[in-house]
Design an enzyme around this catalytic site. Structure first.
Site, PDB file in Angstrom:
ATOM      1  N   ASP A   3       0.678  -1.113   0.033  1.00 61.31           N
ATOM      2  CA  ASP A   3      -0.019  -0.015   0.100  1.00 61.31           C
ATOM      3  C   ASP A   3       0.832   1.214  -0.069  1.00 61.31           C
ATOM      4  O   ASP A   3       0.961   1.958   1.155  1.00 61.31           O
ATOM      5  CB  ASP A   3      -0.850   0.042   1.314  1.00 61.31           C
ATOM      6  CG  ASP A   3      -1.926   0.796   1.155  1.00 61.31           C
ATOM      7  OD1 ASP A   3      -1.917   1.525   0.295  1.00 61.31           O
ATOM      8  OD2 ASP A   3      -2.800   0.904   2.056  1.00 61.31           O
ATOM      9  N   LEU A 151      -3.493   0.643   5.575  1.00 64.37           N
ATOM     10  CA  LEU A 151      -4.429   1.614   5.095  1.00 64.37           C
ATOM     11  C   LEU A 151      -3.808   3.111   4.623  1.00 64.37           C
ATOM     12  O   LEU A 151      -2.847   3.169   5.101  1.00 64.37           O
ATOM     13  CB  LEU A 151      -5.611   1.784   6.201  1.00 64.37           C
ATOM     14  CG  LEU A 151      -6.423   0.855   6.785  1.00 64.37           C
ATOM     15  CD1 LEU A 151      -7.247   1.318   7.880  1.00 64.37           C
ATOM     16  CD2 LEU A 151      -7.272   0.291   5.819  1.00 64.37           C
ATOM     17  N   ASP A 152      -4.423   3.461   3.697  1.00 62.91           N
ATOM     18  CA  ASP A 152      -3.806   4.738   3.243  1.00 62.91           C
ATOM     19  C   ASP A 152      -4.037   5.755   4.031  1.00 62.91           C
ATOM     20  O   ASP A 152      -4.773   5.674   5.290  1.00 62.91           O
ATOM     21  CB  ASP A 152      -4.882   5.197   2.074  1.00 62.91           C
ATOM     22  CG  ASP A 152      -4.694   4.412   0.646  1.00 62.91           C
ATOM     23  OD1 ASP A 152      -3.732   3.808   0.571  1.00 62.91           O
ATOM     24  OD2 ASP A 152      -5.803   4.300  -0.229  1.00 62.91           O
ATOM     25  N   LYS A 153      -3.398   6.698   3.993  1.00 69.76           N
ATOM     26  CA  LYS A 153      -3.051   7.910   5.144  1.00 69.76           C
ATOM     27  C   LYS A 153      -4.504   8.397   5.680  1.00 69.76           C
ATOM     28  O   LYS A 153      -4.451   8.639   6.721  1.00 69.76           O
ATOM     29  CB  LYS A 153      -2.183   8.914   4.435  1.00 69.76           C
ATOM     30  CG  LYS A 153      -2.104  10.010   5.579  1.00 69.76           C
ATOM     31  CD  LYS A 153      -1.062  11.296   4.729  1.00 69.76           C
ATOM     32  CE  LYS A 153      -0.769  12.542   5.771  1.00 69.76           C
ATOM     33  NZ  LYS A 153      -0.156  13.552   5.045  1.00 69.76           N
ATOM     34  N   ARG A 254     -10.406   2.293  -4.236  1.00 71.89           N
ATOM     35  CA  ARG A 254     -10.522   3.418  -4.711  1.00 71.89           C
ATOM     36  C   ARG A 254     -10.478   3.491  -6.259  1.00 71.89           C
ATOM     37  O   ARG A 254     -11.277   4.268  -7.288  1.00 71.89           O
ATOM     38  CB  ARG A 254      -9.592   4.701  -4.196  1.00 71.89           C
ATOM     39  CG  ARG A 254      -9.677   4.877  -2.924  1.00 71.89           C
ATOM     40  CD  ARG A 254      -8.312   5.360  -2.416  1.00 71.89           C
ATOM     41  NE  ARG A 254      -7.943   6.604  -2.817  1.00 71.89           N
ATOM     42  CZ  ARG A 254      -6.850   7.123  -2.406  1.00 71.89           C
ATOM     43  NH1 ARG A 254      -5.885   6.660  -1.679  1.00 71.89           N
ATOM     44  NH2 ARG A 254      -6.558   8.542  -2.848  1.00 71.89           N
TER      45      ARG A 254
END
Length: 332
Positions: A3, A151-153, A254
């Site tokens: 990720d 997880l993304d920021k 996304r």
């Protein structure tokens, strides 16, 4: 399950431009770079290539074995080095569950999972070391101790981290075998049709923009997302959906939803709303969305069989206030 955080121009410390000469015909690009940039090791160069720091004639190349042609223009961007060992920091964590073997936390928006160029501290890893102590260091790797998924920021929600090497290995195997329950809720533009289904398509770095991922016809990694609509607002201008991951690719939800025509509200990389959908919203809601500066994505369910106790765990996390407030505005 990689990720990778998006690179930023401010994070680039070196930029090398190289023109391929006739004598270098059919040379592997990593070997060519070793010759042209002797201050960088081959392993370092390969890592830069794999993470999308190399472009050839404007197209991102992430294969170190790529064969070059005379006349091609190479651009390699080198970000600043990341400290080998993250340091402990006293950062508050929202702990959902913890025992001697693992910890489940509810990650807030804005927190990067592990140190990377542009985010060298203040990360979840720094917080975990601060909370768990020095014994966490090195578990599963020096730079990402305890981390088995990310997880993304700006994605909120549930994550599990290992506190022992054996548990790290076991959790990694569970993720690889897709024996983990993961559900996300997202606010997206439009109303998906059908209301429940699957999105399948290989994901890899976009050939047009190395800072983005994309669904690729050739190459990339297999990715499968299952979704179902939970509720629609403003005559279908916006929908609340649930997604369940069958794979764990970078930016998977996304990218897949954007490919289907339903990008996430607030997504600064992939999101975009049509003027028609915006016009269906009230002035107040349009203003709320304008000020919503992250992707509306929340990891709401995380379930797994405990590697040591064999107990089945299923954790749930309520939507964070910013997404809840946006839903309230859409319902008003």
């Amino acid at each position: 399950m990689p990720d990778i955080d998006d690179a930023r121009e401010a994070d680039i410390t070196e930029r090398h431009e190289i023109l391929v000469e006739p004598v270098d015909k059919r040379e592997r690009v990593d070997r060519l770079l070793v010759k042209k940039l002797p201050t960088l090791s081959r392993s370092r160069l390969q890592g830069l290539i794999i993470t999308g720091q190399l472009s050839i004639d404007g197209k991102t190349i992430d294969n170190p074995a790529f064969r070059v042609k005379p006349g091609q223009s190479l651009v390699l961007e080198v970000p600043p080095a990341v400290p080998a060992e993250p340091e402990a920091q006293d950062i508050e964590l929202n702990i959902v569950f913890e025992d001697p073997y693992l910890i489940v936390i509810d990650k807030p928006a804005g927190m990067v999972v592990h140190p990377a160029p542009g985010n060298l501290d203040g990360t979840l890893v720094n917080a975990l070391i601060g909370h768990c102590g020095e014994s966490l260091k090195g578990i599963g790797g020096v730079r990402r101790p305890g981390i088995v998924h990310r997880l993304d920021k700006d994605t909120t929600g549930l994550m599990v981290a290992a506190k022992t090497e054996a548990v790290h290995q076991a959790l990694t195997e569970l993720f690889a075998a897709r024996d983990i329950e993961r559900a996300y809720q997202a606010l997206v533009w439009g109303r998906p049709s059908p209301e429940q289904g699957e999105i399948e398509g290989n994901i890899g770095r976009s050939p047009r923009n190395r800072k983005k991922m994309a669904v690729l016809r050739h190459g990339g990694k297999t990715a499968l997302t299952r979704y179902r609509s939970l509720k629609s607002f403003a005559e279908g201008a916006v929908s609340l959906i649930e997604c369940r991951l069958m794979t764990g690719r970078t930016h998977q939800i996304r990218v897949h939803l954007t490919e289907k025509g339903h990008s996430l509200i607030g997504d600064p990389v992939y999101g975009r709303a049509s003027e028609g959908k915006l016009q269906r919203l009230s002035d107040d809601t349009r203003e709320t969305i304008k000020n919503f500066n992250r992707q509306a994505l929340h990891a709401c369910v995380l379930g797994f069989k405990h590697p040591i106790t064999a107990e089945k765990h299923s954790f749930q996390s309520e939507l964070p206030p910013d997404i809840s407030n946006l839903i309230y505005s859409l319902e008003s």
